[in-house]
Design an enzyme around this catalytic site. Structure first.
Site, PDB file in Angstrom:
ATOM      1  N   SER A 116       0.848  -1.188   0.000  1.00 13.44           N
ATOM      2  CA  SER A 116       0.000   0.000   0.000  1.00 13.44           C
ATOM      3  C   SER A 116       0.880   1.232   0.000  1.00 13.44           C
ATOM      4  CB  SER A 116      -0.893   0.013   1.248  1.00 13.44           C
ATOM      5  OG  SER A 116      -1.524   1.272   1.397  1.00 13.44           O
ATOM      6  N   TYR A 159      -0.920   0.063  10.535  1.00 12.14           N
ATOM      7  CA  TYR A 159      -1.142  -0.560   9.224  1.00 12.14           C
ATOM      8  C   TYR A 159       0.030  -0.287   8.291  1.00 12.14           C
ATOM      9  CZ  TYR A 159      -3.482  -1.706   4.830  1.00 12.14           C
ATOM     10  OH  TYR A 159      -3.816  -2.250   3.619  1.00 12.14           O
ATOM     11  N   THR A 169       8.909  -2.244  -7.090  1.00  8.66           N
ATOM     12  CA  THR A 169       7.589  -1.872  -6.583  1.00  8.66           C
ATOM     13  C   THR A 169       6.882  -1.025  -7.635  1.00  8.66           C
ATOM     14  OG1 THR A 169       8.294  -1.885  -4.266  1.00  8.66           O
ATOM     15  CG2 THR A 169       6.309  -0.633  -4.801  1.00  8.66           C
TER      16      THR A 169
END
Length: 256
Positions: free
Chosen positions: A150, A166, A249
């Site tokens: 994320s 998170y 990524t």
């Protein structure tokens, strides 16, 4: 472009909705045999399998809970029993926070139990998944792994207060990927896809329209990503069209 996915066996975790579901359907459209895992939404996962079957494809719905290593091992074993092994693995399943982040709560006021409740499934569960799946992937041509992270793991601007737990769990994926690419070399290519705010059922329910509008205003493309946007990036990285990309990524964020 021929992605070379016909009859390949691909596992997509967390595929009952959102990005996972879109990814599973995209693989099936390319002729792959797709195992979809779910934790609680069995009906939704089986509906996705039915959609794949109706289009002439092959799907399999399996329960898997990131906090329960036995279910991870059982899901992988079921895929191996059905199709002989695994060519592609998309580690998309995630355990969300139990509540929306509170931007007014100080970092030091977060109970340790809240850290561990989120950290363990999203990190230890990911490790357990890799350990279960790799024996079923070794020795097969064109092995591919995509770990779904994320932009919260790297975002330094406004818009993500209270997401330290998170974000830390998602950031751990980069360290895991580094270890995997060093060991697997060219046998199994390993990459990360990091979506930004994506128009999923979960996000639509969690974020008010005003927050979504603010994010859109900051996004160069002028829109939020859809699950299909993310799915297409994942499918490419898991395909034979990706010949030598590993350890990278891909940010699917609309340029934010």
């Amino acid at each position: 472009m021929d992605l070379g996915l016909l009859d390949k066996v691909v596992v997509v975790t967390g595929a009952s909705r959102g990005i996972g579901r879109a990814t599973a359907l995209a693989f099936a459209a390319e002729g792959a045999r797709v195992a979809l895992t779910y934790r609680a939404r069995r009906d939704a996962a089986e509906a996705a399998v039915a959609e794949i079957a109706a289009a002439g494809g092959h799907g399999l719905a399996l329960r898997m809970d990131l906090s329960d290593p036995d279910t991870i091992a059982e899901a992988v074993a079921a895929v191996r029993d059905r199709w002989g092994g695994i060519d592609g693995l998309v580690a998309n399943a995630v355990r969300w926070p139990d509540r929306l982040p509170d931007p007014d709560r100080h970092f030091e006021d977060v109970p340790v139990s809240e850290w561990t409740d989120l950290w363990r499934p999203n990190t230890e569960g990911m490790i357990a998944l890799m350990q279960a799946a790799l024996p079923a992937m070794r020795g097969r041509a064109d092995g591919r792994i995509v770990l779904v992270s994320s932009d919260v793991a790297r975002h330094r601007g406004p818009g993500h207060p209270g997401l330290g737990i998170y974000g830390a769990a998602k950031a751990s994926i980069s360290g895991l990927a580094n270890g995997l690419i060093a060991e697997l070399g060219g046998d199994i290519l390993v990459n990360i896809v990091a979506p930004g705010l994506t128009v999923t059922e979960h996000n639509l329910a969690a974020m008010p329209q005003s927050a979504r509008d603010a994010q859109i205003a900051r996004t160069p493309t002028g829109r939020l990503s859809t699950p299909d946007d993310v799915a297409r990036a994942i499918v490419f990285l898991c395909s034979a069209a990706n010949g030598n990309i590993t350890g990278d990524t891909v940010n699917v964020t609309g340029g934010i």
